[in-house]
Design an enzyme around this catalytic site. Structure first.
Site, PDB file in Angstrom:
ATOM      1  N   ASP A  62      -2.827  78.802  -2.733  1.00  0.00           N
ATOM      2  CA  ASP A  62      -3.986  79.166  -1.915  1.00  0.00           C
ATOM      3  C   ASP A  62      -3.824  80.650  -1.589  1.00  0.00           C
ATOM      4  O   ASP A  62      -2.854  81.048  -0.935  1.00  0.00           O
ATOM      5  CB  ASP A  62      -4.000  78.321  -0.631  1.00  0.00           C
ATOM      6  CG  ASP A  62      -5.234  78.595   0.213  1.00  0.00           C
ATOM      7  OD1 ASP A  62      -5.823  79.689   0.076  1.00  0.00           O
ATOM      8  OD2 ASP A  62      -5.601  77.722   1.012  1.00  0.00           O
ATOM      9  N   ASN A  89      -8.694  87.251  -8.778  1.00  0.00           N
ATOM     10  CA  ASN A  89      -9.989  86.708  -9.213  1.00  0.00           C
ATOM     11  C   ASN A  89     -10.516  85.590  -8.319  1.00  0.00           C
ATOM     12  O   ASN A  89     -11.733  85.409  -8.209  1.00  0.00           O
ATOM     13  CB  ASN A  89      -9.831  86.198 -10.657  1.00  0.00           C
ATOM     14  CG  ASN A  89     -10.954  85.280 -11.067  1.00  0.00           C
ATOM     15  OD1 ASN A  89     -12.057  85.732 -11.382  1.00  0.00           O
ATOM     16  ND2 ASN A  89     -10.699  83.969 -11.045  1.00  0.00           N
ATOM     17  N   TYR A 159     -21.074  87.324   1.541  1.00  0.00           N
ATOM     18  CA  TYR A 159     -20.498  87.532   0.203  1.00  0.00           C
ATOM     19  C   TYR A 159     -20.483  89.031  -0.131  1.00  0.00           C
ATOM     20  O   TYR A 159     -19.485  89.565  -0.616  1.00  0.00           O
ATOM     21  CB  TYR A 159     -21.311  86.741  -0.816  1.00  0.00           C
ATOM     22  CG  TYR A 159     -20.753  86.734  -2.213  1.00  0.00           C
ATOM     23  CD1 TYR A 159     -19.616  85.999  -2.529  1.00  0.00           C
ATOM     24  CD2 TYR A 159     -21.377  87.449  -3.232  1.00  0.00           C
ATOM     25  CE1 TYR A 159     -19.108  85.976  -3.818  1.00  0.00           C
ATOM     26  CE2 TYR A 159     -20.878  87.437  -4.528  1.00  0.00           C
ATOM     27  CZ  TYR A 159     -19.741  86.695  -4.820  1.00  0.00           C
ATOM     28  OH  TYR A 159     -19.248  86.685  -6.105  1.00  0.00           O
ATOM     29  N   LYS A 163     -17.314  91.474  -1.099  1.00  0.00           N
ATOM     30  CA  LYS A 163     -17.219  92.124  -2.413  1.00  0.00           C
ATOM     31  C   LYS A 163     -17.306  93.650  -2.292  1.00  0.00           C
ATOM     32  O   LYS A 163     -16.705  94.383  -3.085  1.00  0.00           O
ATOM     33  CB  LYS A 163     -18.289  91.571  -3.344  1.00  0.00           C
ATOM     34  CG  LYS A 163     -18.082  90.089  -3.692  1.00  0.00           C
ATOM     35  CD  LYS A 163     -16.734  89.851  -4.353  1.00  0.00           C
ATOM     36  CE  LYS A 163     -16.547  88.416  -4.834  1.00  0.00           C
ATOM     37  NZ  LYS A 163     -15.224  88.218  -5.466  1.00  0.00           N
ATOM     38  N   ILE A 192     -22.936  85.225 -14.057  1.00  0.00           N
ATOM     39  CA  ILE A 192     -22.076  84.677 -15.116  1.00  0.00           C
ATOM     40  C   ILE A 192     -22.111  83.155 -15.025  1.00  0.00           C
ATOM     41  O   ILE A 192     -22.041  82.579 -13.937  1.00  0.00           O
ATOM     42  CB  ILE A 192     -20.619  85.185 -14.950  1.00  0.00           C
ATOM     43  CG1 ILE A 192     -20.592  86.713 -14.799  1.00  0.00           C
ATOM     44  CG2 ILE A 192     -19.772  84.733 -16.140  1.00  0.00           C
ATOM     45  CD1 ILE A 192     -21.201  87.508 -15.928  1.00  0.00           C
ATOM     46  N   THR A 194     -20.724  80.115 -14.744  1.00  0.00           N
ATOM     47  CA  THR A 194     -19.477  79.420 -14.365  1.00  0.00           C
ATOM     48  C   THR A 194     -19.814  78.350 -13.326  1.00  0.00           C
ATOM     49  O   THR A 194     -20.907  78.364 -12.743  1.00  0.00           O
ATOM     50  CB  THR A 194     -18.457  80.387 -13.726  1.00  0.00           C
ATOM     51  OG1 THR A 194     -18.874  80.661 -12.383  1.00  0.00           O
ATOM     52  CG2 THR A 194     -18.297  81.680 -14.503  1.00  0.00           C
TER      53      THR A 194
HETATM   54  P1  NAP Z   1     -15.272  79.436 -10.201  1.00  0.00           P
HETATM   55  O1  NAP Z   1     -15.608  78.921 -11.555  1.00  0.00           O
HETATM   56  O2  NAP Z   1     -15.692  78.673  -9.015  1.00  0.00           O
HETATM   57  O3  NAP Z   1     -13.702  79.721 -10.151  1.00  0.00           O
HETATM   58  C1  NAP Z   1     -13.070  80.159  -8.972  1.00  0.00           C
HETATM   59  C2  NAP Z   1     -11.744  79.443  -8.822  1.00  0.00           C
HETATM   60  O4  NAP Z   1     -11.109  79.913  -7.609  1.00  0.00           O
HETATM   61  C3  NAP Z   1     -11.923  77.925  -8.656  1.00  0.00           C
HETATM   62  O5  NAP Z   1     -11.003  77.218  -9.455  1.00  0.00           O
HETATM   63  C4  NAP Z   1     -11.668  77.732  -7.181  1.00  0.00           C
HETATM   64  O6  NAP Z   1     -11.192  76.438  -6.862  1.00  0.00           O
HETATM   65  C5  NAP Z   1     -10.603  78.783  -6.939  1.00  0.00           C
HETATM   66  N1  NAP Z   1     -10.384  79.012  -5.505  1.00  0.00           N
HETATM   67  C6  NAP Z   1     -11.258  78.863  -4.475  1.00  0.00           C
HETATM   68  N2  NAP Z   1     -10.645  79.108  -3.303  1.00  0.00           N
HETATM   69  C7  NAP Z   1      -9.359  79.415  -3.593  1.00  0.00           C
HETATM   70  C8  NAP Z   1      -8.226  79.751  -2.811  1.00  0.00           C
HETATM   71  N3  NAP Z   1      -8.286  79.797  -1.463  1.00  0.00           N
HETATM   72  N4  NAP Z   1      -7.048  80.028  -3.431  1.00  0.00           N
HETATM   73  C9  NAP Z   1      -6.954  79.947  -4.781  1.00  0.00           C
HETATM   74  N5  NAP Z   1      -7.987  79.616  -5.584  1.00  0.00           N
HETATM   75  C10 NAP Z   1      -9.172  79.357  -4.996  1.00  0.00           C
HETATM   76  O7  NAP Z   1     -15.899  80.894 -10.004  1.00  0.00           O
HETATM   77  P2  NAP Z   1     -16.091  82.138 -11.001  1.00  0.00           P
HETATM   78  O8  NAP Z   1     -17.547  82.315 -11.193  1.00  0.00           O
HETATM   79  O9  NAP Z   1     -15.192  82.037 -12.151  1.00  0.00           O
HETATM   80  O10 NAP Z   1     -15.632  83.303 -10.019  1.00  0.00           O
HETATM   81  C11 NAP Z   1     -14.451  84.056 -10.198  1.00  0.00           C
HETATM   82  C12 NAP Z   1     -14.614  85.364  -9.427  1.00  0.00           C
HETATM   83  O11 NAP Z   1     -15.723  86.083  -9.967  1.00  0.00           O
HETATM   84  C13 NAP Z   1     -14.915  85.169  -7.943  1.00  0.00           C
HETATM   85  O12 NAP Z   1     -14.218  86.143  -7.201  1.00  0.00           O
HETATM   86  C14 NAP Z   1     -16.407  85.400  -7.855  1.00  0.00           C
HETATM   87  O13 NAP Z   1     -16.818  85.834  -6.587  1.00  0.00           O
HETATM   88  C15 NAP Z   1     -16.589  86.469  -8.921  1.00  0.00           C
HETATM   89  N6  NAP Z   1     -17.961  86.585  -9.425  1.00  0.00           N
HETATM   90  C16 NAP Z   1     -18.557  85.550 -10.076  1.00  0.00           C
HETATM   91  C17 NAP Z   1     -19.867  85.715 -10.541  1.00  0.00           C
HETATM   92  C18 NAP Z   1     -20.594  84.615 -11.271  1.00  0.00           C
HETATM   93  O14 NAP Z   1     -21.818  84.741 -11.476  1.00  0.00           O
HETATM   94  N7  NAP Z   1     -19.934  83.546 -11.684  1.00  0.00           N
HETATM   95  C19 NAP Z   1     -20.532  86.935 -10.344  1.00  0.00           C
HETATM   96  C20 NAP Z   1     -19.892  87.955  -9.683  1.00  0.00           C
HETATM   97  C21 NAP Z   1     -18.598  87.782  -9.235  1.00  0.00           C
HETATM   98  P3  NAP Z   1     -12.269  75.330  -6.333  1.00  0.00           P
HETATM   99  O15 NAP Z   1     -13.153  75.027  -7.495  1.00  0.00           O
HETATM  100  O16 NAP Z   1     -11.390  74.173  -5.925  1.00  0.00           O
HETATM  101  O17 NAP Z   1     -13.003  75.976  -5.206  1.00  0.00           O
END
Ligand code: NAP
Length: 270
Positions: A62, A89, A159, A163, A192, A194
């Site tokens: 965490d 990340n 958010y 960021k 993205i 995801t």
């Molecule tokens: P994701 O698929 O939800 O992956 C994020 C991972 O982080 C998940 O496995 C989540 O676990 C884990 N997590 C959450 N809280 C945590 C904690 N306290 N300690 C350790 N791990 C934790 O999201 P993603 O889209 O890949 O996002 C990755 C990064 O990119 C994030 O920082 C996000 O803000 C950024 N981002 C994403 C987008 C987009 O459109 N996808 C755009 C801009 C920026 P759980 O599933 O159990 O919560």
């Protein structure tokens, strides 16, 4: 192999951008420590890397827990010999209007998205510095921000605050540790595709939908619809397209780049 001999930590490696990044770093020859709170997803990433012949280890973490950061860094150095690449990340999205946001929700988002990045740098930098002092080339910290760290968005104020904080924190770290040959850059993804879009708090969905221009009547946040409205390239990005930028920042090809912002958003902020 562009990352042969490097040792990386990737947080949030169980899903989305973190998983794609861990796989891409390992494919380029890095030994990768995968961490996340999602154990099943973490093991799936580990299996994918092992099947492809890559080198990786998994640890539950965490990112808001300082003791766990100490352990993850120590375990990485024990297993892989040193640390020179850190990808902060892990993150969550929370879409809520400011006047409706609880202090608890604000603090939770700030904790994971910003304090987690601070703790990673706090505990990763000494290990990177030790490696440099022992003859290593240098370190690279890659902090994942967002287009929401460059522009405000109604319904996403919390958010955006996290960021935007990651963006300027990264620049300060870049200047503070440049003399130690540790680089620090932020990455700013647009929309993205995801699982994050399925996890945004129920309570704030309507504010987020409105803010992002989602067609009325949608009962979740359809990533393709948002991307069509907001992204000049007219599609959502794939996690691998963010991972490609992270591999570049981790590699020696970017040796003269620090304190910069790598925007990968299909033209959103152009
Ligand atoms: P994701 O698929 O939800 O992956 C994020 C991972 O982080 C998940 O496995 C989540 O676990 C884990 N997590 C959450 N809280 C945590 C904690 N306290 N300690 C350790 N791990 C934790 O999201 P993603 O889209 O890949 O996002 C990755 C990064 O990119 C994030 O920082 C996000 O803000 C950024 N981002 C994403 C987008 C987009 O459109 N996808 C755009 C801009 C920026 P759980 O599933 O159990 O919560």
């Amino acid at each position: 192999m562009r990352l042969k001999g490097k040792s990386a930590i990737v947080t949030g490696a169980a899903s989305g951008i973190g998983r794609a990044t861990a796989i891409a770093l390992a494919r380029e020859g890095a030994a990768v420590m995968l961490t996340d709170i999602d154990d099943a997803g973490g093991h799936a990433t580990l299996d994918a890397i092992a099947k492809a012949g890559g080198r990786a280890a998994w640890r539950h973490q965490d990112v808001v827990d300082e003791d766990q950061w100490r352990e993850v860094v120590a375990e990485t150095v024990r297993l892989h010999g040193h640390l020179d690449t850190l990808v902060n990340n892990a993150g969550i999205g929370s879409g809520q209007l400011v006047v409706e946001m609880s202090l608890e929700a604000w603090n939770r988002q700030l904790g994971i998205n910003l304090t987690g990045v601070f703790l990673g740098c706090k505990h990763g930098i000494p290990a990177m510095r030790a490696h440099v002092q022992g003859g290593g080339k240098g370190g690279s910290i890659i902090n994942i921000s967002s287009v929401a760290g460059l522009e405000g968005a109604p319904g996403l104020a919390g958010y955006c605050a996290t960021k935007g904080g990651v963006r300027l924190f990264s620049k300060a770290v870049a200047k503070e540790y440049a003399a130690d040959r540790i680089r620090c850059n932020s990455v700013h993804p647009g929309i993205i595709d995801t699982p994050i879009w399925t996890k945004i708090d129920e309570g704030g969905l309507s504010a987020t939908r409105d803010a992002l221009g989602t067609p009325p009547g949608a009962n979740s946040i359809p990533v393709d619809a948002i991307a069509l409205v907001n992204t000049p390239l007219q599609r959502a990005g794939q996690p691998e397209e963010i991972a490609a930028g992270i591999v570049f920042l981790a590699s020696d090809e970017s040796a003269f780049i620090t304190g910069s912002e790598l925007v990968i958003d299909g033209g959103w902020t152009a």
